[in-house]
Design an enzyme around this catalytic site. Structure first.
Site, PDB file in Angstrom:
ATOM      1  N   GLY A  10      38.888 -46.109   0.584  1.00  0.00           N
ATOM      2  CA  GLY A  10      37.942 -45.305   1.364  1.00  0.00           C
ATOM      3  C   GLY A  10      37.528 -46.004   2.647  1.00  0.00           C
ATOM      4  N   LEU A  33      42.377 -41.548  -5.017  1.00  0.00           N
ATOM      5  CA  LEU A  33      42.906 -40.833  -3.852  1.00  0.00           C
ATOM      6  C   LEU A  33      42.234 -39.470  -3.647  1.00  0.00           C
ATOM      7  CD1 LEU A  33      46.735 -41.643  -4.316  1.00  0.00           C
ATOM      8  CD2 LEU A  33      45.059 -42.874  -2.942  1.00  0.00           C
ATOM      9  N   ASN A  35      39.606 -38.906  -1.931  1.00  0.00           N
ATOM     10  CA  ASN A  35      39.105 -38.793  -0.555  1.00  0.00           C
ATOM     11  C   ASN A  35      39.763 -39.867   0.309  1.00  0.00           C
ATOM     12  OD1 ASN A  35      37.578 -37.806   1.542  1.00  0.00           O
ATOM     13  ND2 ASN A  35      35.689 -38.825   0.931  1.00  0.00           N
ATOM     14  N   SER A 125      22.232 -46.919  -0.914  1.00  0.00           N
ATOM     15  CA  SER A 125      22.002 -46.243   0.360  1.00  0.00           C
ATOM     16  C   SER A 125      20.522 -46.292   0.724  1.00  0.00           C
ATOM     17  CB  SER A 125      22.451 -44.785   0.223  1.00  0.00           C
ATOM     18  OG  SER A 125      21.981 -44.024   1.306  1.00  0.00           O
ATOM     19  N   TYR A 150      23.208 -36.354  -4.766  1.00  0.00           N
ATOM     20  CA  TYR A 150      23.899 -37.551  -4.270  1.00  0.00           C
ATOM     21  C   TYR A 150      22.928 -38.735  -4.212  1.00  0.00           C
ATOM     22  CZ  TYR A 150      25.116 -40.968  -0.766  1.00  0.00           C
ATOM     23  OH  TYR A 150      25.281 -42.154  -0.110  1.00  0.00           O
ATOM     24  N   LYS A 154      22.438 -42.516  -6.508  1.00  0.00           N
ATOM     25  CA  LYS A 154      22.269 -43.897  -6.016  1.00  0.00           C
ATOM     26  C   LYS A 154      21.046 -44.537  -6.677  1.00  0.00           C
ATOM     27  CE  LYS A 154      25.853 -43.975  -3.427  1.00  0.00           C
ATOM     28  NZ  LYS A 154      27.026 -44.736  -3.889  1.00  0.00           N
ATOM     29  N   TYR A 177      22.908 -49.337   2.334  1.00  0.00           N
ATOM     30  CA  TYR A 177      23.478 -49.169   3.676  1.00  0.00           C
ATOM     31  C   TYR A 177      22.640 -48.210   4.492  1.00  0.00           C
ATOM     32  CZ  TYR A 177      27.754 -49.973   0.837  1.00  0.00           C
ATOM     33  OH  TYR A 177      28.686 -50.408  -0.051  1.00  0.00           O
ATOM     34  N   ASN A 199      28.821 -35.928   9.086  1.00  0.00           N
ATOM     35  CA  ASN A 199      28.110 -37.053   9.706  1.00  0.00           C
ATOM     36  C   ASN A 199      28.250 -36.998  11.226  1.00  0.00           C
ATOM     37  OD1 ASN A 199      29.196 -38.648   6.858  1.00  0.00           O
ATOM     38  ND2 ASN A 199      27.040 -38.578   7.343  1.00  0.00           N
TER      39      ASN A 199
HETATM   40  C1  UD1 Z   1      23.588 -38.730   5.506  1.00  0.00           C
HETATM   41  C2  UD1 Z   1      22.874 -38.481   4.236  1.00  0.00           C
HETATM   42  C3  UD1 Z   1      22.663 -39.768   3.511  1.00  0.00           C
HETATM   43  C4  UD1 Z   1      23.999 -40.406   3.232  1.00  0.00           C
HETATM   44  C5  UD1 Z   1      24.802 -40.551   4.498  1.00  0.00           C
HETATM   45  C6  UD1 Z   1      26.206 -40.896   4.102  1.00  0.00           C
HETATM   46  C7  UD1 Z   1      21.542 -36.470   4.604  1.00  0.00           C
HETATM   47  C8  UD1 Z   1      20.188 -35.914   4.722  1.00  0.00           C
HETATM   48  N1  UD1 Z   1      21.620 -37.789   4.487  1.00  0.00           N
HETATM   49  O1  UD1 Z   1      22.759 -39.583   6.315  1.00  0.00           O
HETATM   50  O2  UD1 Z   1      21.989 -39.550   2.308  1.00  0.00           O
HETATM   51  O3  UD1 Z   1      23.811 -41.661   2.648  1.00  0.00           O
HETATM   52  O4  UD1 Z   1      24.826 -39.331   5.233  1.00  0.00           O
HETATM   53  O5  UD1 Z   1      26.985 -41.113   5.209  1.00  0.00           O
HETATM   54  O6  UD1 Z   1      22.497 -35.731   4.630  1.00  0.00           O
HETATM   55  N2  UD1 Z   1      23.271 -34.897  13.218  1.00  0.00           N
HETATM   56  C9  UD1 Z   1      23.327 -33.935  14.181  1.00  0.00           C
HETATM   57  N3  UD1 Z   1      24.433 -33.136  14.242  1.00  0.00           N
HETATM   58  C10 UD1 Z   1      25.473 -33.260  13.369  1.00  0.00           C
HETATM   59  C11 UD1 Z   1      25.411 -34.269  12.374  1.00  0.00           C
HETATM   60  C12 UD1 Z   1      24.284 -35.066  12.323  1.00  0.00           C
HETATM   61  O7  UD1 Z   1      22.394 -33.779  14.995  1.00  0.00           O
HETATM   62  O8  UD1 Z   1      26.435 -32.491  13.467  1.00  0.00           O
HETATM   63  C13 UD1 Z   1      22.114 -35.811  13.167  1.00  0.00           C
HETATM   64  C14 UD1 Z   1      21.318 -35.704  11.885  1.00  0.00           C
HETATM   65  O9  UD1 Z   1      20.296 -34.756  11.992  1.00  0.00           O
HETATM   66  C15 UD1 Z   1      20.786 -37.128  11.751  1.00  0.00           C
HETATM   67  C16 UD1 Z   1      21.824 -38.003  12.440  1.00  0.00           C
HETATM   68  O10 UD1 Z   1      22.589 -37.121  13.246  1.00  0.00           O
HETATM   69  O11 UD1 Z   1      19.596 -37.254  12.463  1.00  0.00           O
HETATM   70  C17 UD1 Z   1      22.735 -38.713  11.474  1.00  0.00           C
HETATM   71  O12 UD1 Z   1      23.260 -37.770  10.559  1.00  0.00           O
HETATM   72  P1  UD1 Z   1      24.367 -38.151   9.480  1.00  0.00           P
HETATM   73  O13 UD1 Z   1      25.484 -38.849  10.131  1.00  0.00           O
HETATM   74  O14 UD1 Z   1      24.678 -36.923   8.701  1.00  0.00           O
HETATM   75  O15 UD1 Z   1      23.648 -39.228   8.568  1.00  0.00           O
HETATM   76  P2  UD1 Z   1      22.289 -39.138   7.736  1.00  0.00           P
HETATM   77  O16 UD1 Z   1      21.750 -37.778   7.681  1.00  0.00           O
HETATM   78  O17 UD1 Z   1      21.392 -40.205   8.278  1.00  0.00           O
END
Ligand code: UD1
Length: 338
Positions: A10, A33, A35, A125, A150, A154, A177, A199
């Site tokens: 991963g 495998l 993901n 996390s 999820y 953890k 993390y 993400n």
């Molecule tokens: C998310 C999970 C977290 C997990 C981690 C794994 C949630 C609420 N939290 O973290 O539990 O451990 O992923 O990788 O889902 N954003 C945008 N537009 C997008 C995507 C994200 O504005 O298309 C913003 C989000 O609102 C956030 C920031 O970017 O403020 C980061 O988002 P993301 O990468 O999804 O991480 P987390 O939400 O912090």
């Protein structure tokens, strides 16, 4: 010394395998495998010159795990990454998450508690803190009710490990993390999201690549510097190195408690708009985005207090947000040019 890395193909797992190999550890990778792909093994070998032993084992299969440990009797340490990690999917299908993330942990620990001594590193996390009251977040911040199955896996995983360590030869470090991003500087391994990325950073790089039309910024009415959410983005190689120092601490018996917990972040918070600006600067790309409604379940801000991890493990992040974003961009270019 033989180290088992579950989920070793991963995103974080593969980078950790490379760092372990660089420190001379003999790595065995277990991955189902679900993901990841076998190509990642080649990427690891291209970087280190060593192809790690690989076993395609699904950790939900108790007898397969038993067979694995009968064949590999000399494992001294385990870094356990194998788990599902999509927050939204876990809300839609909670049992999938409880089964995959918890039964695999239980079966693994059942085997490990038979050993007189073993070192265990767990992928936890910062999600366990929920919206912490104080920033930066220390390891003493209270654990809050999980927002998603999820996140709950953890929290429960941490508790299971604490209980089992008390009555066995298992010594453990729980690494919480913050937000891992980026790719290896060799450009041989990196993040490979399946489908539409949830993400932020993979969504940004895919948008800049033209695969997604535009980025949706989830809310600009938070109580932060510019209204968008703040997170602590850490380069995946920095994060991988934290695993190696944590493992070493346990293997050397330098740990002060049977179970220790550390935040792994940079200590610096960045807003979504700051990430976009930094990305535009390093990639020289204009990133199309629009502000949309908040995403349910998002917290306002989370960034790490890194004093403990520095003091006890001597570890701190070395890469800047710009370096991390640039590496993610270079990687995105590579995987799209194939
Ligand atoms: C998310 C999970 C977290 C997990 C981690 C794994 C949630 C609420 N939290 O973290 O539990 O451990 O992923 O990788 O889902 N954003 C945008 N537009 C997008 C995507 C994200 O504005 O298309 C913003 C989000 O609102 C956030 C920031 O970017 O403020 C980061 O988002 P993301 O990468 O999804 O991480 P987390 O939400 O912090």
């Amino acid at each position: 010394m033989k180290i088992l890395v579950t989920g070793g193909l991963g995103f974080i797992g593969s980078h950790t395998v490379v760092e372990l190999q660089a420190q001379g550890y003999d790595v065995v990778v277990v991955d189902n495998l679900s993901n990841s792909t076998l190509e990642v093994l080649q990427g690891i070998e291209a970087i280190s010159g060593i192809k790690p032993a690989f076993e395609n084992v699904d950790l939900r299969d108790k007898s397969a795990i038993q067979r694995f440990f009968s064949a590999y009797t000399d494992i001294k340490g385990v870094i356990h990454f194998a788990a599902s990690k999509a927050v939204g999917e876990s809300i839609e299908n909670p049992l999938l998450y409880y089964e995959n993330n918890l039964s695999s942990l239980i079966y693994l620990l059942q085997q490990l508690q038979e050993k007189s001594e073993v070192s265990f590193i767990f992928s936890s996390s910062c999600t366990v803190y929920g919206q912490a009251e104080y920033m930066p977040i220390t390891e003493n911040a209270p654990i809050q009710e999980a927002f998603s199955p999820y996140g709950n896996t953890k929290q429960i995983g941490e508790e299971i490990i604490r209980d089992v360590a008390k009555v066995s030869g298992i010594n453990a470090i729980l690494l919480r993390y913050f937000n891992p991003i980026g790719a290896h500087e060799s450009n041989m391994i990196g993040e490979l999201p399946i489908g539409i990325p949830q993400n932020l950073v993979p969504f940004i790089t895919q948008t800049a690549m033209g695969i997604r039309q535009q980025l949706s910024v989830f809310g600009n009415d938070y109580d932060t510097v510019d209204g968008t959410c703040v997170r602590d983005y850490i380069h995946v190689v920095d994060l991988a190195q934290a695993h190696v120092v944590a493992l070493k601490r346990l293997l050397e018996g330098a740990n002060e408690d049977k179970v220790e917990v550390y935040n792994v972040g940079t200590g610096k918070g960045s807003s979504v708009l700051e990430v976009i600006n930094a990305f535009e600067k390093v990639s020289q790309q204009k990133l199309p985005y629009q502000i949309v409604a908040r995403r349910e379940g998002d917290i306002t801000e989370a960034f790490a207090n890194t004093d403990k991890v520095y003091e006890k493990l001597g570890w701190k992040a070395s890469k800047t947000l710009e370096e991390s974003l640039l590496s993610a961009w270079i990687w995105e270019n590579k995987i799209r040019s194939k």
